[in-house]
Scaffold this active site. Structure first.
Site, short mmCIF file in Angstrom:
data_model
loop_
_atom_site.label_atom_id
_atom_site.label_comp_id
_atom_site.label_asym_id
_atom_site.label_seq_id
_atom_site.Cartn_x
_atom_site.Cartn_y
_atom_site.Cartn_z
CE LYS A 8 20.05 14.44 35.13
NZ LYS A 8 19.37 14.24 36.16
CG ASP A 152 23.26 11.36 35.98
OD1 ASP A 152 22.41 10.22 36.26
OD2 ASP A 152 22.92 12.52 36.52
O1 C5P Z 1 27.74 9.22 40.14
P1 C5P Z 1 27.77 10.53 40.83
O2 C5P Z 1 29.40 11.37 40.92
O3 C5P Z 1 26.86 11.69 39.94
O4 C5P Z 1 27.18 10.76 42.02
C1 C5P Z 1 27.21 11.67 42.88
C2 C5P Z 1 26.83 11.09 44.40
O5 C5P Z 1 25.37 10.75 44.40
C3 C5P Z 1 27.46 9.75 44.74
O6 C5P Z 1 28.62 9.97 45.44
C4 C5P Z 1 26.63 9.19 45.56
O7 C5P Z 1 26.50 9.68 46.92
C5 C5P Z 1 25.18 9.62 45.13
N1 C5P Z 1 24.53 8.56 44.25
C6 C5P Z 1 24.04 7.64 44.71
N2 C5P Z 1 23.38 6.46 43.95
C7 C5P Z 1 23.34 6.76 42.34
C8 C5P Z 1 23.80 7.93 41.92
C9 C5P Z 1 24.43 9.04 42.95
O8 C5P Z 1 24.01 7.33 46.03
N3 C5P Z 1 22.62 5.65 41.77
#
Ligand code: C5P
Length: 306
Positions: A8, A152
């Protein structure tokens, strides 16, 4: 079962605030694009059956084949830490499935790029195993599991073009596909999502994606390209000079607009048609440090089945 897992790009990304969980509340528009990992799922044999017998406790037999340009997926775990295995284990234990699986992941999408490769792989695993194990979970149920694994991942169960809220897990599908051809470029450095979010600041008056979505609906690709926006571009640019360098390269190749995807480090330029994109890609490839891919935005699957 062979399941394609597309990348994406984010076309618009604004930070609305901080959630009690520590995550950031987002207003983002994403589109799947025609650059794919491939996940192959097969029923497990005796060895991959679960058992209380300690000699055979691996329910998921996982193999990673690295086909990224330059073999650049070195940071992608090839063991039970991989999101594919975590997704399969979550679904297996939630549904009480005894039988194991063999999963082979062929990686082509660069990691640490903001292209959602790992998230797409996990969504493909949930969709595929739901069918292979005959669970009959609907999309809403899979999306709930997907949200537990990463922000995501729910988007990839809907696919195509969508606006996402919450920390990304609330997905509103948008009709049609973006009518632009994109050149995605991954520089030799990657960025860790958490690190980029750590450096961001929440704007006092956040922008809304409403106008961006209006320009999508008006089918005026030039205006859409002009409105590309990503609030994470600034913190990402503070971590690597590549963001600015790639931007200048896109401008030299006559792009209609360009942007960092997600938390980067990949950026993309937008072009009116395939030949303009291919011309730009040829110029960008003259630097052999870069991974350069011409991609087409995908339309949504627009069905409620996962
Ligand atoms: O959800 P995911 O594991 O992909 O997110 C990775 C990191 O990105 C999280 O640990 C967080 O620090 C940050 N993040 C965030 N806000 C979001 C998505 C991700 O702060 N909406």
């Amino acid at each position: 079962m062979v399941i394609p897992a597309p990348a994406k790009v984010n076309l618009f990304l604004e930070l609305l605030g901080k959630l009690p969980s520590g995550y950031h509340a987002l207003d983002t528009v994403m589109t799947e694009v025609s650059w794919y990992d491939t996940l192959v799922l097969q029923h497990g044999d005796e060895r991959t059956r679960t058992s209380s017998d300690h000699r055979s406790t691996h329910a998921i037999d996982f193999r990673l084949i690295d086909r990224t340009a330059g073999g650049g997926s070195g940071d992608v775990p090839a063991d039970s830490e991989n999101l594919v295995v975590r997704a399969l284990e979550l679904l297996r234990t939630t549904a009480g499935v005894e039988r194991g699986l063999r999963a082979t992941l062929i990686k082509r999408i660069p990691s640490q790029a903001g292209l959602g490769g790992g998230s797409s792989d996990a969504a493909a695993a949930l969709r595929g195993a739901n069918r292979l194990w005959g669970l009959g979970y609907d999309r809403a149920r899979l999306m709930e599991l997907a949200g537990q694994l990463g922000s995501d991942i729910p988007f990839f169960l809907v696919g195509g073009l969508a606006r996402c809220h919450g920390r990304g897990e609330q997905v509103e599908p948008l009709a049609g596909a973006l009518d632009l051809v994109l050149v995605v470029v991954k520089p030799p450095v990657g960025l860790a999502t958490a690190e980029v979010f750590r450096r961001c600041s929440i704007p006092e008056a956040p922008r809304s994606s409403d106008e961006f979505c209006r320009s999508l609906r008006s089918k005026n690709p030039r205006e859409t390209a002009h409105r590309l926006f990503n609030r994470l571009a600034e913190p990402a640019s503070g971590l690597t000079e590549w963001v600015g360098r790639l931007g200048r390269s896109f401008e030299r190749t006559g792009s209609l607009g360009w942007l960092l995807s997600g938390s980067g480090s990949a950026c993309f330029g937008a072009y009116a048609d395939r030949s303009a994109a291919q011309r730009a890609a040829r110029r960008l490839r003259s630097s052999d440090e870069l991974i350069v891919q011409v991609v087409f935005p995908l339309a949504g699957r627009m069905t409620d089945s996962p």
